[in-house]
Motif scaffolding. Structure first.
Motif, PDB file in Angstrom:
ATOM      1  N   ALA A 127      34.869  38.146  25.459  1.00 59.48           N
ATOM      2  CA  ALA A 127      33.810  37.248  25.661  1.00 59.48           C
ATOM      3  C   ALA A 127      32.597  37.769  24.960  1.00 59.48           C
ATOM      4  O   ALA A 127      31.402  36.724  24.811  1.00 59.48           O
ATOM      5  CB  ALA A 127      33.302  37.134  27.195  1.00 59.48           C
ATOM      6  N   THR A 140      35.358  30.928  37.127  1.00 58.96           N
ATOM      7  CA  THR A 140      34.464  31.148  35.950  1.00 58.96           C
ATOM      8  C   THR A 140      33.213  32.016  36.125  1.00 58.96           C
ATOM      9  O   THR A 140      32.663  32.653  35.395  1.00 58.96           O
ATOM     10  CB  THR A 140      34.119  30.215  35.014  1.00 58.96           C
ATOM     11  OG1 THR A 140      33.348  29.335  35.748  1.00 58.96           O
ATOM     12  CG2 THR A 140      35.322  29.449  34.642  1.00 58.96           C
ATOM     13  N   ASP A 145      32.057  34.788  37.349  1.00 54.50           N
ATOM     14  CA  ASP A 145      31.729  36.212  37.100  1.00 54.50           C
ATOM     15  C   ASP A 145      32.033  36.629  35.490  1.00 54.50           C
ATOM     16  O   ASP A 145      32.083  37.621  35.367  1.00 54.50           O
ATOM     17  CB  ASP A 145      32.992  37.064  37.863  1.00 54.50           C
ATOM     18  CG  ASP A 145      32.579  38.520  38.042  1.00 54.50           C
ATOM     19  OD1 ASP A 145      31.111  38.808  37.975  1.00 54.50           O
ATOM     20  OD2 ASP A 145      33.446  39.364  38.138  1.00 54.50           O
ATOM     21  N   TYR A 146      31.959  35.711  34.530  1.00 51.63           N
ATOM     22  CA  TYR A 146      31.976  35.950  33.279  1.00 51.63           C
ATOM     23  C   TYR A 146      30.989  35.431  32.489  1.00 51.63           C
ATOM     24  O   TYR A 146      30.415  34.181  32.901  1.00 51.63           O
ATOM     25  CB  TYR A 146      33.460  35.352  32.750  1.00 51.63           C
ATOM     26  CG  TYR A 146      34.762  35.661  33.438  1.00 51.63           C
ATOM     27  CD1 TYR A 146      35.271  36.708  32.776  1.00 51.63           C
ATOM     28  CD2 TYR A 146      35.118  35.474  34.881  1.00 51.63           C
ATOM     29  CE1 TYR A 146      36.673  37.147  33.652  1.00 51.63           C
ATOM     30  CE2 TYR A 146      36.288  35.724  35.273  1.00 51.63           C
ATOM     31  CZ  TYR A 146      37.089  36.661  34.799  1.00 51.63           C
ATOM     32  OH  TYR A 146      38.166  37.220  35.430  1.00 51.63           O
ATOM     33  N   GLU A 147      30.790  35.835  31.320  1.00 44.63           N
ATOM     34  CA  GLU A 147      29.685  35.280  30.574  1.00 44.63           C
ATOM     35  C   GLU A 147      30.289  34.901  29.042  1.00 44.63           C
ATOM     36  O   GLU A 147      30.696  35.643  28.302  1.00 44.63           O
ATOM     37  CB  GLU A 147      28.586  36.316  30.168  1.00 44.63           C
ATOM     38  CG  GLU A 147      27.578  36.685  31.353  1.00 44.63           C
ATOM     39  CD  GLU A 147      26.556  37.660  31.301  1.00 44.63           C
ATOM     40  OE1 GLU A 147      26.287  37.714  29.859  1.00 44.63           O
ATOM     41  OE2 GLU A 147      25.992  38.157  32.079  1.00 44.63           O
ATOM     42  N   GLY A 156      41.213  35.849  34.153  1.00 44.64           N
ATOM     43  CA  GLY A 156      40.888  36.245  32.680  1.00 44.64           C
ATOM     44  C   GLY A 156      40.494  37.777  32.660  1.00 44.64           C
ATOM     45  O   GLY A 156      39.961  38.168  33.597  1.00 44.64           O
ATOM     46  N   ASP A 170      39.054  40.995  30.098  1.00 40.24           N
ATOM     47  CA  ASP A 170      38.416  41.345  29.003  1.00 40.24           C
ATOM     48  C   ASP A 170      38.645  42.704  28.635  1.00 40.24           C
ATOM     49  O   ASP A 170      37.920  43.832  29.170  1.00 40.24           O
ATOM     50  CB  ASP A 170      36.976  40.915  28.855  1.00 40.24           C
ATOM     51  CG  ASP A 170      36.131  40.920  27.734  1.00 40.24           C
ATOM     52  OD1 ASP A 170      36.720  41.856  26.724  1.00 40.24           O
ATOM     53  OD2 ASP A 170      35.187  40.429  27.662  1.00 40.24           O
ATOM     54  N   GLU A 221      35.340  44.743  29.433  1.00 47.14           N
ATOM     55  CA  GLU A 221      35.327  44.991  30.841  1.00 47.14           C
ATOM     56  C   GLU A 221      36.740  45.644  31.404  1.00 47.14           C
ATOM     57  O   GLU A 221      37.162  45.194  32.617  1.00 47.14           O
ATOM     58  CB  GLU A 221      34.932  43.948  31.650  1.00 47.14           C
ATOM     59  CG  GLU A 221      33.713  43.385  31.424  1.00 47.14           C
ATOM     60  CD  GLU A 221      33.123  41.968  32.200  1.00 47.14           C
ATOM     61  OE1 GLU A 221      31.916  41.949  32.590  1.00 47.14           O
ATOM     62  OE2 GLU A 221      34.211  41.228  32.310  1.00 47.14           O
ATOM     63  N   ARG A 275      40.151  42.722  39.557  1.00 46.24           N
ATOM     64  CA  ARG A 275      40.320  41.384  39.302  1.00 46.24           C
ATOM     65  C   ARG A 275      41.818  41.082  39.321  1.00 46.24           C
ATOM     66  O   ARG A 275      42.243  39.852  40.100  1.00 46.24           O
ATOM     67  CB  ARG A 275      39.986  41.111  37.887  1.00 46.24           C
ATOM     68  CG  ARG A 275      38.551  40.958  37.676  1.00 46.24           C
ATOM     69  CD  ARG A 275      38.031  40.861  36.226  1.00 46.24           C
ATOM     70  NE  ARG A 275      36.556  40.313  36.211  1.00 46.24           N
ATOM     71  CZ  ARG A 275      35.904  40.314  35.089  1.00 46.24           C
ATOM     72  NH1 ARG A 275      36.606  40.933  33.884  1.00 46.24           N
ATOM     73  NH2 ARG A 275      34.644  39.720  34.949  1.00 46.24           N
TER      74      ARG A 275
END
Length: 206
Positions: free
Chosen positions: A117, A149, A151-153, A170, A172, A176, A183
């Motif tokens: 991300a 979504t 919790d994501y940038e 998702g 990462d 992360e 998660r």
């Protein structure tokens, strides 16, 4: 529960006992996790899901999969990573065209994807959308486990289910990885609930 696990039997020694018999552990091949992995990151996450799912499942690298492998399980979990500018992982890119005409009617599909991300915010988890665009046409299987979504940038993704959810979990790995376990556990709790599967650590016969 029984409708999902058509192939469930109980094994006691060399005997095969019908579902519902009170002796012996439940054995099933009704769930298969298909993953494609180039560097090993998606395989690592697939193995974590396999170990934490709480019910028996089969783990299958898509590079070794055949079309008939998709016809056996009632529940299919698909794992893929996004490469470069919104590209599929190579093994999925090679396998996906072969799926044309496959009948997945009545199947339940859950998905998880890996993306970056920070460096690729404009195509984060695109692989989920690329795969789902093909799979959803194969008999209109039911999608479960869509994931919020919030919790994501990121900026854009073709892996969106709607404005507030991805098509699946998702992850990462680049930025992360320390959040994978949390998660995955939260997602699997959601997936089990949607599928009517027993909670982690609970006997499926209960």
């Amino acid at each position: 529960m029984k409708a999902l696990f058509k192939n469930v039997v109980r094994l006691r020694g060399s005997e095969v006992l019908p579902y519902g018999t009170s002796e012996g552990p439940i054995m099933t091949q009704a769930i298969t996790i298909f993953y494609g992995s180039t560097t090993g990151n998606t395989e690592k996450c697939a193995r974590m899901i396999h170990e934490r799912l709480g019910v028996p499942s089969t783990l299958k690298d898509i590079v070794d999969a055949e079309l008939e492998d998709f016809t056996t399980p009632d529940i299919i979990i698909i794992g893929a990573s996004t490469w470069n500018i919104g590209d599929l992982q190579d093994d999925w890119d090679n396998f996906l065209p072969r799926m044309e005409g496959l009948d997945l009617t009545g199947k339940k599909i859950a998905m998880f994807g890996l993306g970056d991300a920070e460096f690729y915010p404009d195509n984060f988890l695109d692989a989920l959308g690329l795969i789902w665009d093909v799979v959803k046409e194969l008999g209109a299987p039911e999608l479960v486990g869509v994931w919020p979504t919030e919790d994501y940038e990121f900026t854009e993704s073709v892996g969106l289910y709607d404005g507030d959810h991805f098509l699946g979990l998702g992850l990462d790995e680049d930025n992360e990885p320390e959040r994978h376990e949390q998660r995955i556990d939260a997602w699997l709790t959601k997936v089990r609930a949607e599928l009517g599967l027993p909670a982690a650590g609970q006997d499926a016969a209960e």
